[in-house]
Write an enzyme that holds these catalytic residues in place. Sequence first.
Site, PDB file in Angstrom:
ATOM      1  N   LYS A   1       8.744  74.553  -3.197  1.00  0.00           N
ATOM      2  CA  LYS A   1       8.354  75.913  -3.528  1.00  0.00           C
ATOM      3  C   LYS A   1       8.121  76.760  -2.261  1.00  0.00           C
ATOM      4  O   LYS A   1       8.244  77.974  -2.289  1.00  0.00           O
ATOM      5  CB  LYS A   1       7.074  75.926  -4.371  1.00  0.00           C
ATOM      6  CG  LYS A   1       7.083  75.075  -5.624  1.00  0.00           C
ATOM      7  CD  LYS A   1       8.044  75.581  -6.676  1.00  0.00           C
ATOM      8  CE  LYS A   1       7.786  74.960  -8.041  1.00  0.00           C
ATOM      9  NZ  LYS A   1       8.179  73.550  -8.124  1.00  0.00           N
TER      10      LYS A   1
HETATM   11  C1  LIG Z   1       8.806  72.845  -9.148  1.00  0.00           C
HETATM   12  C2  LIG Z   1       9.293  71.502  -8.800  1.00  0.00           C
HETATM   13  C3  LIG Z   1      10.432  70.972  -9.420  1.00  0.00           C
HETATM   14  C4  LIG Z   1      11.185  71.708 -10.499  1.00  0.00           C
HETATM   15  O1  LIG Z   1      11.856  72.836 -10.005  1.00  0.00           O
HETATM   16  P1  LIG Z   1      12.335  73.987 -11.029  1.00  0.00           P
HETATM   17  O2  LIG Z   1      12.858  75.066 -10.157  1.00  0.00           O
HETATM   18  O3  LIG Z   1      11.106  74.392 -11.778  1.00  0.00           O
HETATM   19  O4  LIG Z   1      13.358  73.392 -11.901  1.00  0.00           O
HETATM   20  C5  LIG Z   1      10.860  69.728  -9.018  1.00  0.00           C
HETATM   21  N1  LIG Z   1      10.185  69.014  -8.088  1.00  0.00           N
HETATM   22  C6  LIG Z   1       9.082  69.497  -7.486  1.00  0.00           C
HETATM   23  C7  LIG Z   1       8.382  68.663  -6.489  1.00  0.00           C
HETATM   24  C8  LIG Z   1       8.603  70.759  -7.814  1.00  0.00           C
HETATM   25  O5  LIG Z   1       7.512  71.232  -7.209  1.00  0.00           O
END
Ligand SMILES: *Cc1c(COP(=O)(O)O)cnc(C)c1O
Length: 493
Positions: free
Chosen positions: A112
Amino acid sequence: MGLKYTSTRGDKKQYSASSAIICGLADDGGLFVPDHIPSLDVALSSLVGKGYKDIAYEVLKLFLDDYTEDELKDCINKAYDSKFDTDEFAPLVKKDGQYFLELFHGPTIAFKDMALSILPHLLTCALVKNHIDEKVVIMTATSGDTGKAALAAFANVKDTKIIVYYPKGGVSPIQERQMVTQIGDNTKVVGVTGNFDDCQTGVKKMFNDGALKDELASKGYRFSSANSINIGRLIPQVVYYVYSYVKMMEFGEIEEGSPLNFTVPTGNFGNILAAYYAKHMGVPIGKLVCASNINNVLYDFFETGTYDRNRDFILTSSPSMDILISSNLERLIYHSVGDDPQKNAALMKELTQTGKYTVDESARKVMDDFVGIYATEDQVFDTIRRYSKAGYVIDTHTAVAAYANLEYRKKDDTVSVVVSTASPYKFTANVLKAIDERFVSSDDFEMADKLCSISGVPIPGAISSLKDAKILHDTVCEVEEMKTTLKDWLGLA
Ligand SMILES: *Cc1c(COP(=O)(O)O)cnc(C)c1O
């Protein structure tokens, strides 16, 4: 105006990129989508040898075309700096014959950070460009990782406030500790006695609450979102798919034009949708393997064409993927029905009313690029053990993708990249449990030391600094109290 953004649900109003970033969500509850996906205007071969920030500029300038070159470069430089523990920002590493795109080198050690590092800069720049004097209230629901990344990104950013709702008991102990120790006078963290979908639905409701908006406006505030529904989150994620393709050319693994597959651990469908956008910019991406945990609603969808959220919500070792309503899937649905907002809106209405919908054959054809595969908890743990034996320790979310990748490659051996979304230090207990049950203890920091000795990777500052960090947030509320909690905090009650 060049590229325009409109709602997926029929509101005809057109927005520039900067105003879509400020609004977050369209007024009719739809998501903003570009009226076309711009093509890269340089040859991929001309990008070989370029760094992450250069490639970021080439991508962002096409999607965020009402920002000037200086504005975009300034945002990029502020976002991708020493907050990351590597100057590659997104290293592509080969382990046991497989490439992994490591997206966890930012301040909160999950992917993120890739987009949230730049969002506050894009947003504050957008406010100035659009002559908006109101303060922005960022409201976000989190399944664990977005919350901390957004808090870290917006803490003490002028003219912004940020409130994060997370499912109490539905995130890892490290994730919770990262959030409740967040500094910054403009931050608020709230545990909700519900699951992630409850949090996300609650936040969406408040976004669409006209009376609440008016109350906010009377105090000089307006809402925006740091969730992956904001195009300011989505577009910066397109960058690392273009970057990966270029790097794989640089490594001599592929030639310009040959296909490259990606396997993406998926929850809210933001990360993998960014890959789809990269493909439609002209990057020769082949298949997109959508990896799910046992909350396998997306797997069923790609198999059958029916999306059905009517099932039990299961807490797994990959909590950031414990999601039954994948918000960004709406954008793919919209594109798959020929960018027809009426058709999309009808499906979304069905989803709200019955919890499911079915798309027709022509829509499924458009989604042919996607393959769904899911991993059970045992398969996740086996995969962590497998790569650990080969000298590479991966986290639980990455393991879901690594499993799906191994499965998919049984039928198609096109060169592939596994997208690695979190550091194993963020999910220490489950990672150690997979490697050897005896390593698990009740002390997170002791486990971090253990993981360090196993993996040989130094403990990231994001973890070691938590040891002495003070708990600064202890608010817990019921799902029904999310709104009053917000109003209390903003002094609106
Ligand atoms: C948010 C997240 C995901 C999923 O990503 P999306 O964009 O919501 O599909 C997968 N792995 C981790 C570690 C995340 O923080």
